[in-house]
Design an enzyme around this catalytic site. Structure first.
Site, short mmCIF file in Angstrom:
data_model
loop_
_atom_site.label_atom_id
_atom_site.label_comp_id
_atom_site.label_asym_id
_atom_site.label_seq_id
_atom_site.Cartn_x
_atom_site.Cartn_y
_atom_site.Cartn_z
N THR A 223 8.14 -50.21 61.92
CA THR A 223 7.37 -50.79 63.03
C THR A 223 8.29 -51.71 63.83
O THR A 223 9.22 -52.28 63.28
CB THR A 223 6.21 -51.61 62.43
N ARG A 251 -7.08 -43.80 60.54
CA ARG A 251 -6.70 -45.11 60.00
C ARG A 251 -5.98 -45.96 61.06
O ARG A 251 -5.10 -45.49 61.76
CB ARG A 251 -5.79 -44.90 58.79
N GLY A 253 -3.96 -49.68 61.48
CA GLY A 253 -3.36 -50.77 60.71
C GLY A 253 -3.50 -52.11 61.40
O GLY A 253 -4.35 -52.31 62.28
N ASP A 254 -2.62 -53.02 61.03
CA ASP A 254 -2.69 -54.38 61.58
C ASP A 254 -2.06 -54.51 62.97
O ASP A 254 -2.40 -55.44 63.72
CB ASP A 254 -1.97 -55.36 60.64
N GLY A 275 4.41 -54.56 57.93
CA GLY A 275 4.19 -54.48 56.49
C GLY A 275 2.97 -53.64 56.19
O GLY A 275 2.53 -52.85 57.04
N GLY A 277 -0.32 -52.79 56.35
CA GLY A 277 -1.30 -53.24 57.34
C GLY A 277 -2.63 -53.69 56.79
O GLY A 277 -3.22 -54.66 57.27
N1 ASP Z 1 2.01 -52.63 59.67
C1 ASP Z 1 2.10 -51.23 59.97
C2 ASP Z 1 0.80 -50.57 59.62
O1 ASP Z 1 0.24 -50.90 58.59
C3 ASP Z 1 3.21 -50.54 59.25
C4 ASP Z 1 4.53 -51.25 59.29
O2 ASP Z 1 4.62 -52.37 59.73
O3 ASP Z 1 5.52 -50.66 58.86
O4 ASP Z 1 0.38 -49.71 60.32
#
Ligand code: ASP
Length: 357
Positions: A223, A251, A253-254, A275, A277
């Site tokens: 990311t 789905r 994520g964050d 990270g 998410g």
């Molecule tokens: N945070 C991202 C997600 O969960 C993934 C990542 O940061 O690598 O979609």
């Protein structure tokens, strides 16, 4: 008398050296210099290209050089904007564009694949001055999702748009639209294929939950994100991602969740997360760091450590953040083996890091 004056100056010099050493010690934990700016720096910029199991032993020198070169190219775009008096929002957006266009990172071109072997992209951006924000989730045809997040913030009455509706809006706003195949790369396709094969084997023998947990842990990083302070004292942050390999059923994520993946507030700091998410959403990572500063008076470093080294791992998650505070102090905090990252201060000093070292 001359003797005393000389001793006085020697004392002053030694005292300042001691202060410098202390700064270096405080920052030795991640091996990555965090800048402490006193008084406020004119401007500052920090970026990440994802956190995860990034180990030197798995990296070739060519690959490491390629990542470093792209991080440098990206951060210099934002640095130039800030140096020339541009806004932190523009610096964040344009810096992220460089990483979205590079197949090295899990954002834009090179995004990871879903279980259905599609690419579904998420992004968000936030203005620390107005607390205005924009976010898009699950798009498959918008070349630069951070640009969509920006127009949602600037031109729509909404904060977040998802799926086909967000894509319609992107078209209406004249953003670059591409075929979904634009995002494909062999490397990421092989990753999801491997993940699915392993899943099949493991699911025949194993407990499902344990398997999904292990799988997720192996397949998340890349990311991209950026946090910046401009010459007018305005903070901004943004994050863009393809999410997690093998993700399912729409789905999200964050990364597009304001307060989890991205947050900016001129009274505290600007933060971009990367990270696992699900945990970053539950821990409201980016907003929590800002709130610890604003309401409890913690420094950026203390707030970031509290959330990344205590709160997130206690829940079972992992990852990291990059952040800059209103004085131009910058922090890269992570609890994984590595995080692609770089900073540039107002003196043009560049620092790039990959491993915990
Ligand atoms: N945070 C991202 C997600 O969960 C993934 C990542 O940061 O690598 O979609």
């Amino acid at each position: 008398m001359r003797h005393y004056i000389l001793r006085f100056f020697v004392f002053i010099i030694c005292f300042s050296c001691a202060k410098e050493v202390k700064k270096a010690d405080e920052n030795s934990e991640t091996g990555f210099p965090e800048y402490t700016s006193d008084p406020r720096a004119d401007f500052a910029i920090i970026i990440h290209g994802g956190a995860g199991t990034i180990l030197k032993k798995n990296m070739t020198p060519e690959r490491e050089a390629a990542y470093k070169a792209k991080l440098e190219e990206a951060i210099k775009v934002g640095y130039e904007i800030l140096k020339n008096g541009g806004t932190s929002l523009d610096a964040v957006q344009k810096t992220i564009n460089v990483m979205e266009d590079s197949p090295l990172f899990n954002a834009g071109k090179g995004s990871v694949f879903t279980n259905a072997e599609t690419n579904e992209l998420d992004a968000s951006i936030m203005d620390g001055k107005t607390l205005n924000a924009g976010a898009s989730a699950g798009t498959t045809t918008v070349r630069n999702p951070i640009n969509l997040a920006r127009v949602i913030m600037d031109k729509s009455p909404h904060v977040m748009m998802a799926g086909s509706g967000a894509e319609t809006y992107a078209k209406e706003q004249g953003l670059v639209i591409v075929e979904p195949s634009y995002f494909h790369t062999e490397r990421r396709l092989n990753s999801v294929k491997r993940a699915k094969e392993r899943e099949q084997v493991e699911l025949d023998h194993d407990d499902k939950t344990a398997f999904y947990d292990a799988e997720i842990q192996n397949y998340k990083f890349g990311t991209v994100g950026c946090a910046a302070l401009d010459k007018n004292g305005n903070l901004a942050a943004g994050t863009s991602t393809g999410g997690m390999t093998n993700k399912r059923y729409g789905r999200v994520g964050d990364a597009p969740i304001i307060g989890a993946g991205t947050y900016a507030n001129n009274n505290s700091c600007a933060v971009s997360s990367t990270g696992w998410g699900e945990y970053f959403i539950r821990a409201m990572v980016a907003h929590d760091i800002s709130a610890l500063m604003q309401y409890k008076g913690l420094s950026l470093k203390e707030a970031a450590q509290e959330v990344i080294q205590n709160k997130v791992p206690e829940l079972g998650g992992d990852g990291g953040i990059v952040a800059v505070d209103k004085n131009g102090n910058m922090v890269a905090e992570f609890n994984t083996a590595g995080m692609y990252r770089a900073t540039m201060n107002d003196k043009g000093e560049l620092v790039i890091g990959i491993y915990k070292e």
